[in-house]
Design a protein around this motif. Structure first.
Motif, PDB file in Angstrom:
ATOM      1  N   GLY A  11       0.820  -1.203   0.000  1.00  0.00           N
ATOM      2  CA  GLY A  11       0.000   0.000   0.000  1.00  0.00           C
ATOM      3  C   GLY A  11       0.847   1.242   0.000  1.00  0.00           C
ATOM      4  O   GLY A  11       0.566   2.199  -0.710  1.00  0.00           O
ATOM      5  N   LEU A  12       1.890   1.234   0.807  1.00  0.00           N
ATOM      6  CA  LEU A  12       2.779   2.385   0.897  1.00  0.00           C
ATOM      7  C   LEU A  12       3.439   2.646  -0.442  1.00  0.00           C
ATOM      8  O   LEU A  12       3.484   3.776  -0.931  1.00  0.00           O
ATOM      9  CB  LEU A  12       3.837   2.129   1.970  1.00  0.00           C
ATOM     10  N   PHE A  13       3.944   1.583  -1.069  1.00  0.00           N
ATOM     11  CA  PHE A  13       4.617   1.750  -2.345  1.00  0.00           C
ATOM     12  C   PHE A  13       3.658   2.242  -3.427  1.00  0.00           C
ATOM     13  O   PHE A  13       3.916   3.205  -4.131  1.00  0.00           O
ATOM     14  CB  PHE A  13       5.267   0.441  -2.799  1.00  0.00           C
ATOM     15  N   VAL A  14       2.519   1.549  -3.565  1.00  0.00           N
ATOM     16  CA  VAL A  14       1.598   1.902  -4.643  1.00  0.00           C
ATOM     17  C   VAL A  14       1.038   3.307  -4.448  1.00  0.00           C
ATOM     18  O   VAL A  14       0.964   4.096  -5.382  1.00  0.00           O
ATOM     19  CB  VAL A  14       0.448   0.882  -4.746  1.00  0.00           C
ATOM     20  N   ALA A  15       0.642   3.627  -3.199  1.00  0.00           N
ATOM     21  CA  ALA A  15       0.098   4.959  -2.948  1.00  0.00           C
ATOM     22  C   ALA A  15       1.135   6.022  -3.278  1.00  0.00           C
ATOM     23  O   ALA A  15       0.828   7.038  -3.902  1.00  0.00           O
ATOM     24  CB  ALA A  15      -0.349   5.080  -1.492  1.00  0.00           C
ATOM     25  N   ALA A  16       2.395   5.787  -2.870  1.00  0.00           N
ATOM     26  CA  ALA A  16       3.463   6.758  -3.149  1.00  0.00           C
ATOM     27  C   ALA A  16       3.736   6.846  -4.644  1.00  0.00           C
ATOM     28  O   ALA A  16       3.875   7.927  -5.211  1.00  0.00           O
ATOM     29  CB  ALA A  16       4.734   6.368  -2.399  1.00  0.00           C
ATOM     30  N   LEU A  17       3.806   5.682  -5.297  1.00  0.00           N
ATOM     31  CA  LEU A  17       4.085   5.672  -6.727  1.00  0.00           C
ATOM     32  C   LEU A  17       2.995   6.392  -7.491  1.00  0.00           C
ATOM     33  O   LEU A  17       3.252   7.225  -8.360  1.00  0.00           O
ATOM     34  CB  LEU A  17       4.196   4.223  -7.210  1.00  0.00           C
ATOM     35  N   LEU A  18       1.748   6.093  -7.173  1.00  0.00           N
ATOM     36  CA  LEU A  18       0.634   6.709  -7.881  1.00  0.00           C
ATOM     37  C   LEU A  18       0.537   8.199  -7.568  1.00  0.00           C
ATOM     38  O   LEU A  18       0.276   9.026  -8.437  1.00  0.00           O
ATOM     39  CB  LEU A  18      -0.675   6.008  -7.506  1.00  0.00           C
ATOM     40  N   TYR A  19       0.770   8.550  -6.293  1.00  0.00           N
ATOM     41  CA  TYR A  19       0.608   9.946  -5.877  1.00  0.00           C
ATOM     42  C   TYR A  19       1.737  10.817  -6.423  1.00  0.00           C
ATOM     43  O   TYR A  19       1.508  11.803  -7.118  1.00  0.00           O
ATOM     44  CB  TYR A  19       0.566  10.024  -4.361  1.00  0.00           C
ATOM     45  N   PHE A  20       2.987  10.430  -6.116  1.00  0.00           N
ATOM     46  CA  PHE A  20       4.114  11.276  -6.510  1.00  0.00           C
ATOM     47  C   PHE A  20       4.423  11.145  -8.001  1.00  0.00           C
ATOM     48  O   PHE A  20       4.981  12.051  -8.603  1.00  0.00           O
ATOM     49  CB  PHE A  20       5.349  10.931  -5.674  1.00  0.00           C
ATOM     50  N   GLY A  21       4.066   9.995  -8.584  1.00  0.00           N
ATOM     51  CA  GLY A  21       4.309   9.829 -10.004  1.00  0.00           C
ATOM     52  C   GLY A  21       3.286  10.524 -10.862  1.00  0.00           C
ATOM     53  O   GLY A  21       3.434  10.600 -12.077  1.00  0.00           O
ATOM     54  N   LEU A  41      17.308  -6.705  -6.626  1.00  0.00           N
ATOM     55  CA  LEU A  41      18.133  -6.393  -5.462  1.00  0.00           C
ATOM     56  C   LEU A  41      19.603  -6.273  -5.838  1.00  0.00           C
ATOM     57  O   LEU A  41      20.311  -5.379  -5.365  1.00  0.00           O
ATOM     58  CB  LEU A  41      17.954  -7.477  -4.399  1.00  0.00           C
ATOM     59  N   ASN A  42      20.081  -7.156  -6.686  1.00  0.00           N
ATOM     60  CA  ASN A  42      21.491  -7.123  -7.069  1.00  0.00           C
ATOM     61  C   ASN A  42      21.816  -5.916  -7.942  1.00  0.00           C
ATOM     62  O   ASN A  42      22.967  -5.505  -8.040  1.00  0.00           O
ATOM     63  CB  ASN A  42      21.859  -8.406  -7.825  1.00  0.00           C
ATOM     64  N   GLY A  43      20.776  -5.329  -8.548  1.00  0.00           N
ATOM     65  CA  GLY A  43      21.006  -4.178  -9.410  1.00  0.00           C
ATOM     66  C   GLY A  43      21.027  -2.858  -8.680  1.00  0.00           C
ATOM     67  O   GLY A  43      21.180  -1.810  -9.287  1.00  0.00           O
ATOM     68  N   GLY A  44      20.853  -2.901  -7.339  1.00  0.00           N
ATOM     69  CA  GLY A  44      20.841  -1.654  -6.570  1.00  0.00           C
ATOM     70  C   GLY A  44      19.461  -1.387  -6.039  1.00  0.00           C
ATOM     71  O   GLY A  44      18.564  -1.014  -6.775  1.00  0.00           O
ATOM     72  N   SER A  45      19.277  -1.581  -4.746  1.00  0.00           N
ATOM     73  CA  SER A  45      17.951  -1.441  -4.163  1.00  0.00           C
ATOM     74  C   SER A  45      17.657   0.015  -3.828  1.00  0.00           C
ATOM     75  O   SER A  45      18.559   0.851  -3.779  1.00  0.00           O
ATOM     76  CB  SER A  45      17.849  -2.288  -2.886  1.00  0.00           C
ATOM     77  N   PRO A  46      16.377   0.348  -3.605  1.00  0.00           N
ATOM     78  CA  PRO A  46      16.020   1.724  -3.255  1.00  0.00           C
ATOM     79  C   PRO A  46      16.790   2.215  -2.040  1.00  0.00           C
ATOM     80  O   PRO A  46      17.035   1.459  -1.097  1.00  0.00           O
ATOM     81  CB  PRO A  46      14.525   1.625  -2.947  1.00  0.00           C
ATOM     82  N   ALA A  48      17.403  10.932  -6.163  1.00  0.00           N
ATOM     83  CA  ALA A  48      17.433   9.539  -5.733  1.00  0.00           C
ATOM     84  C   ALA A  48      16.031   8.996  -5.519  1.00  0.00           C
ATOM     85  O   ALA A  48      15.734   7.853  -5.866  1.00  0.00           O
ATOM     86  CB  ALA A  48      18.252   9.414  -4.446  1.00  0.00           C
ATOM     87  N   THR A  49      15.157   9.817  -4.938  1.00  0.00           N
ATOM     88  CA  THR A  49      13.769   9.380  -4.723  1.00  0.00           C
ATOM     89  C   THR A  49      13.078   9.114  -6.052  1.00  0.00           C
ATOM     90  O   THR A  49      12.359   8.126  -6.201  1.00  0.00           O
ATOM     91  CB  THR A  49      12.995  10.440  -3.924  1.00  0.00           C
ATOM     92  N   SER A  50      13.293   9.977  -7.030  1.00  0.00           N
ATOM     93  CA  SER A  50      12.703   9.767  -8.353  1.00  0.00           C
ATOM     94  C   SER A  50      13.212   8.479  -8.979  1.00  0.00           C
ATOM     95  O   SER A  50      12.446   7.709  -9.568  1.00  0.00           O
ATOM     96  CB  SER A  50      13.031  10.951  -9.272  1.00  0.00           C
ATOM     97  N   ARG A  51      14.529   8.231  -8.827  1.00  0.00           N
ATOM     98  CA  ARG A  51      15.079   6.996  -9.392  1.00  0.00           C
ATOM     99  C   ARG A  51      14.533   5.773  -8.658  1.00  0.00           C
ATOM    100  O   ARG A  51      14.281   4.734  -9.276  1.00  0.00           O
ATOM    101  CB  ARG A  51      16.612   7.029  -9.328  1.00  0.00           C
ATOM    102  N   ASP A  52      14.345   5.893  -7.335  1.00  0.00           N
ATOM    103  CA  ASP A  52      13.761   4.779  -6.579  1.00  0.00           C
ATOM    104  C   ASP A  52      12.386   4.422  -7.122  1.00  0.00           C
ATOM    105  O   ASP A  52      12.058   3.249  -7.323  1.00  0.00           O
ATOM    106  CB  ASP A  52      13.633   5.153  -5.093  1.00  0.00           C
ATOM    107  N   ILE A  53      11.554   5.447  -7.343  1.00  0.00           N
ATOM    108  CA  ILE A  53      10.201   5.213  -7.853  1.00  0.00           C
ATOM    109  C   ILE A  53      10.259   4.543  -9.215  1.00  0.00           C
ATOM    110  O   ILE A  53       9.516   3.604  -9.500  1.00  0.00           O
ATOM    111  CB  ILE A  53       9.420   6.533  -7.915  1.00  0.00           C
ATOM    112  N   MET A  54      11.177   5.003 -10.082  1.00  0.00           N
ATOM    113  CA  MET A  54      11.302   4.407 -11.404  1.00  0.00           C
ATOM    114  C   MET A  54      11.795   2.972 -11.321  1.00  0.00           C
ATOM    115  O   MET A  54      11.297   2.094 -12.032  1.00  0.00           O
ATOM    116  CB  MET A  54      12.246   5.255 -12.263  1.00  0.00           C
ATOM    117  N   ARG A  55      12.766   2.698 -10.448  1.00  0.00           N
ATOM    118  CA  ARG A  55      13.283   1.334 -10.292  1.00  0.00           C
ATOM    119  C   ARG A  55      12.204   0.376  -9.820  1.00  0.00           C
ATOM    120  O   ARG A  55      12.019  -0.713 -10.354  1.00  0.00           O
ATOM    121  CB  ARG A  55      14.432   1.323  -9.270  1.00  0.00           C
ATOM    122  N   ILE A  56      11.500   0.805  -8.771  1.00  0.00           N
ATOM    123  CA  ILE A  56      10.464  -0.066  -8.212  1.00  0.00           C
ATOM    124  C   ILE A  56       9.329  -0.241  -9.214  1.00  0.00           C
ATOM    125  O   ILE A  56       8.779  -1.336  -9.362  1.00  0.00           O
ATOM    126  CB  ILE A  56       9.945   0.494  -6.874  1.00  0.00           C
ATOM    127  N   GLY A  57       8.974   0.835  -9.913  1.00  0.00           N
ATOM    128  CA  GLY A  57       7.917   0.733 -10.912  1.00  0.00           C
ATOM    129  C   GLY A  57       8.286  -0.239 -12.021  1.00  0.00           C
ATOM    130  O   GLY A  57       7.458  -1.047 -12.449  1.00  0.00           O
TER     131      GLY A  57
END
Length: 244
Positions: A9-19, A160-165, A179-188
């Motif tokens: 929920g935290l991830f999806v809400a953040a991804l949808l909201y900030f993205g 995970l091996n490619g660099g985690s958030p 970094a936060t923007s890249r985290d969102i893109m990586r996880i997405g």
């Protein structure tokens, strides 16, 4: 979703909201008939999302929210009450596609007439509530359409091996924002890969071994650390103040 790495929920809400993906609302097509989708959504409860929204009356003027589900043909409405007033309505409309073999889900939120001082923070803003609602919808639909297998573990391990958030430099404001923007893109991107492979982390066996990044230490763990390296030991300063 990467609940292995972040609460869904935290991830999806953040991804949808900030993205900005919720600017035009939330829509998802599901390869299941409306009847099956409605059955799956009957188990939706936003109170199970991270932070347990709507469960702490101290954050809503001592008023405990009341939740109820209303059903109509092609529509499900979760109504959140604050006393005798409506705090918010979370609406899912279900449109049949492909001669009834698939369903398009559209989510919307309508703020009610309850004053803010008796409404839980998660339900005061339509946009925040929509992010929360979308996360809960995703969780329920993933249970219906996805599963978990060895190939899913492999995909997460590759991520995970490619660099985690959180692995980027955040020592400056600009660095932290980037970094936060890249985290969102990586996880997405990882989430898209998992979904395309039919993987739902919620269905990973609870007793399965945890997945961790494969990290090669920069120097021997048994040898002395470089002189200028910052180290942490309980009860001791992280930097030796005697070194000049």
């Amino acid at each position: 979703m990467l609940r292995i790495l972040l609460p869904i929920g935290l991830f999806v809400a953040a991804l949808l909201y900030f993205g900005g993906f919720l600017n035009s609302g939330y829509t998802r097509d599901v390869e299941r008939p409306v009847r099956d989708v409605m059955t799956a959504l009957e188990g939706l409860d936003v109170r199970r999302e991270p932070g347990s929204p709507g469960t702490d009356p101290s954050r809503s003027g001592g008023v405990m929210p009341d939740f109820k589900l209303e059903r109509e043909p092609g529509k499900m409405v979760w109504v959140v009450m604050a006393g005798d007033k409506v705090a918010t309505r979370m609406i899912a409309t279900l449109e049949p596609l492909k001669d009834g073999a698939a369903t398009r889900i559209h989510a919307a939120v309508e703020r009610g007439d309850a004053p803010e001082d008796i409404v839980s923070p998660a339900f005061r803003s339509e946009k925040i509530t929509l992010g929360l609602f979308a996360a809960a919808l995703e969780s329920q639909i993933n249970k219906l359409t996805l599963a978990w297998g060895p190939q899913c573990d492999q995909l997460v391990q590759e991520f995970l091996n490619g660099g985690s958030p959180g692995s980027d430099d955040r020592s400056t404001l600009g660095g932290a924002i980037g970094a936060t923007s890249r985290d969102i893109m990586r996880i997405g991107a990882a989430d898209t890969k998992l979904r395309a492979a039919g993987c739902d982390p919620d269905q990973r066996p609870k007793d399965a071994a945890p997945l961790t990044p494969a990290i090669t230490p920069p120097h021997s763990m048994s040898g002395p650390a470089p002189q200028d390296e910052v180290r942490f030991e309980p009860g001791k300063p992280m930097i030796d103040p005697t070194v000049r």
